[in-house]
Enzyme design. Structure first.
Site, PDB file in Angstrom:
ATOM      1  N   ASN A  29     -33.393 -13.343  35.723  1.00 51.73           N
ATOM      2  CA  ASN A  29     -34.002 -13.148  37.051  1.00 51.73           C
ATOM      3  C   ASN A  29     -35.505 -13.014  36.880  1.00 51.73           C
ATOM      4  O   ASN A  29     -36.126 -12.058  37.356  1.00 51.73           O
ATOM      5  CB  ASN A  29     -33.405 -11.939  37.758  1.00 51.73           C
ATOM      6  CG  ASN A  29     -33.785 -11.880  39.223  1.00 51.73           C
ATOM      7  OD1 ASN A  29     -34.017 -12.907  39.850  1.00 51.73           O
ATOM      8  ND2 ASN A  29     -33.855 -10.688  39.776  1.00 51.73           N
ATOM      9  N   HIS A  34     -42.438 -11.430  33.522  1.00 50.50           N
ATOM     10  CA  HIS A  34     -41.760 -11.970  32.336  1.00 50.50           C
ATOM     11  C   HIS A  34     -42.529 -13.167  31.764  1.00 50.50           C
ATOM     12  O   HIS A  34     -42.690 -13.296  30.550  1.00 50.50           O
ATOM     13  CB  HIS A  34     -40.348 -12.436  32.693  1.00 50.50           C
ATOM     14  CG  HIS A  34     -39.426 -11.351  33.126  1.00 50.50           C
ATOM     15  ND1 HIS A  34     -39.008 -11.221  34.426  1.00 50.50           N
ATOM     16  CD2 HIS A  34     -38.829 -10.342  32.442  1.00 50.50           C
ATOM     17  CE1 HIS A  34     -38.186 -10.194  34.526  1.00 50.50           C
ATOM     18  NE2 HIS A  34     -38.065  -9.632  33.345  1.00 50.50           N
ATOM     19  N   GLN A  58     -26.503  -0.545  29.238  1.00 48.09           N
ATOM     20  CA  GLN A  58     -27.610   0.249  29.778  1.00 48.09           C
ATOM     21  C   GLN A  58     -27.480   0.513  31.268  1.00 48.09           C
ATOM     22  O   GLN A  58     -28.395   1.069  31.875  1.00 48.09           O
ATOM     23  CB  GLN A  58     -28.948  -0.431  29.474  1.00 48.09           C
ATOM     24  CG  GLN A  58     -29.203  -1.735  30.207  1.00 48.09           C
ATOM     25  CD  GLN A  58     -30.374  -2.479  29.612  1.00 48.09           C
ATOM     26  OE1 GLN A  58     -30.322  -2.960  28.474  1.00 48.09           O
ATOM     27  NE2 GLN A  58     -31.457  -2.582  30.364  1.00 48.09           N
ATOM     28  N   LYS A 147     -44.804  -2.042  31.910  1.00 51.29           N
ATOM     29  CA  LYS A 147     -44.269  -1.408  33.117  1.00 51.29           C
ATOM     30  C   LYS A 147     -43.127  -0.463  32.762  1.00 51.29           C
ATOM     31  O   LYS A 147     -42.991   0.613  33.348  1.00 51.29           O
ATOM     32  CB  LYS A 147     -43.772  -2.458  34.113  1.00 51.29           C
ATOM     33  CG  LYS A 147     -43.319  -1.833  35.443  1.00 51.29           C
ATOM     34  CD  LYS A 147     -42.791  -2.860  36.407  1.00 51.29           C
ATOM     35  CE  LYS A 147     -41.354  -3.200  36.116  1.00 51.29           C
ATOM     36  NZ  LYS A 147     -40.425  -2.085  36.452  1.00 51.29           N
ATOM     37  N   LEU A 182     -44.693  -6.024  39.510  1.00 47.94           N
ATOM     38  CA  LEU A 182     -43.632  -7.013  39.598  1.00 47.94           C
ATOM     39  C   LEU A 182     -42.376  -6.479  38.929  1.00 47.94           C
ATOM     40  O   LEU A 182     -42.430  -5.901  37.845  1.00 47.94           O
ATOM     41  CB  LEU A 182     -44.067  -8.320  38.948  1.00 47.94           C
ATOM     42  CG  LEU A 182     -45.299  -9.013  39.538  1.00 47.94           C
ATOM     43  CD1 LEU A 182     -45.522 -10.366  38.866  1.00 47.94           C
ATOM     44  CD2 LEU A 182     -45.179  -9.177  41.048  1.00 47.94           C
ATOM     45  N   ARG A 185     -36.076  -6.048  40.535  1.00 47.74           N
ATOM     46  CA  ARG A 185     -35.419  -5.318  41.625  1.00 47.74           C
ATOM     47  C   ARG A 185     -36.242  -5.300  42.914  1.00 47.74           C
ATOM     48  O   ARG A 185     -35.751  -4.834  43.937  1.00 47.74           O
ATOM     49  CB  ARG A 185     -35.073  -3.902  41.173  1.00 47.74           C
ATOM     50  CG  ARG A 185     -33.944  -3.868  40.127  1.00 47.74           C
ATOM     51  CD  ARG A 185     -33.490  -2.456  39.800  1.00 47.74           C
ATOM     52  NE  ARG A 185     -32.263  -2.464  39.021  1.00 47.74           N
ATOM     53  CZ  ARG A 185     -32.205  -2.386  37.691  1.00 47.74           C
ATOM     54  NH1 ARG A 185     -33.328  -2.319  36.997  1.00 47.74           N
ATOM     55  NH2 ARG A 185     -31.046  -2.393  37.055  1.00 47.74           N
TER      56      ARG A 185
END
Length: 278
Positions: A29, A34, A58, A147, A182, A185
């Site tokens: 996603n 990324h 996780q 992040k 960013l 989710r």
């Protein structure tokens, strides 16, 4: 760009490369954050491998493992455009062919606070899959986004304590024009929630400014006020806190260690995290 679905294919492909790769682990996603990590990996030189794997270990039982967005074809197109050489995208049965009864237990002093307090077992699942990916890919370096600040710290400590010959490289947090970090989710947010979501980085910025102006005296009150301000807007804060960058513990009076502001809060049904170094 080669797509490897099995460990045997991955290893055969990487063995044919001229050097050990740089790894960018992801759960797919993919967004601009990324892709920035992949471009950073490309700039390090040599082949780049990215993994796409939604890691069940996780996720807590009530979390979004089953509904986590899986956008494989679009992800591969983005990775190819960014210069990725190999994508490792195993099925769950390939990476976990039997129950994963051997687990990595990260240092509780680092992993059971903040995110670990609100998502117990999360970092054990992260470390277990990351160690498995490291063993599969044998990278010389791996790039992780800043992040996920605590995750980066946990992985760095794991690599150091296991003496793994891997350089852990931090990628700067990528943000939308309005300052929201960013995140995969973010796609869960409604239009109104997306407009409101920028209040989390703004709250971190205000808390950071207060610490810059007055130091860490009265820090607990500043943190409570920051959480209360978000809660008054309809958020459910887990924490907005100032910690030492090195170990993520609260600074002692007079502490001169570099600091970071970290926040996690739920807006509607979406939990967002962010951080800002002071």
């Amino acid at each position: 760009m080669h797509i490897a679905r099995t460990l045997d294919d991955l290893r055969a492909t990487l063995d044919a490369q001229p050097a050990r790769p740089v790894l960018v682990p992801t759960m797919g996603n993919l967004h601009g954050g990324h892709i920035a990590l992949v471009r950073q990996a490309v700039a390090l030189g040599g082949p780049v491998a990215a993994s796409i794997f939604v890691n069940r270990l996780q996720f807590l039982p009530h979390e979004d493992f089953d509904t986590y967005p899986r956008t494989f074809e679009a992800d591969c197109a983005k990775l190819a455009d960014a210069g990725c050489d190999v994508v490792f995208a195993p099925a769950e049965a390939e990476l976990y062919p039997e129950p994963q009864t051997f687990r990595v237990q990260p240092d509780p002093a680092l992993a059971d606070i903040l995110e670990g307090q609100f998502r117990p077992g999360f970092f054990g699942g992260v470390c277990t899959v990351v160690l498995k990916l490291f063993n599969a890919v044998q990278p010389r370096a791996a790039v992780f986004g800043q992040k996920d600040y605590q995750q980066l710290a946990v992985i760095r400590r794991m690599v150091r304590q296991f003496a793994l010959p891997i350089e852990i490289v931090a990628g700067a947090t990528q943000r939308a024009d309005d300052g929201l970090a960013l995140s995969s989710r973010n796609g869960y947010l409604s239009d109104a929630e997306r407009q409101e979501a920028v209040q989390l980085p703004l709250a971190l910025r205000r808390l950071s400014g207060a610490v810059r102006a007055g130091g860490t005296a009265g820090l607990a009150a500043l943190e409570r006020d920051a959480e209360a301000a978000l809660a008054a807007r309809g958020w459910q804060p887990d924490y907005l806190t100032v910690r030492r960058r090195g170990d993520l513990l609260p600074p002692a009076p007079g502490d001169t260690a570099p600091l970071v502001v970290l926040g996690a809060a739920r807006l509607g049904g979406t939990r967002l995290i962010d951080n800002l170094e002071i």
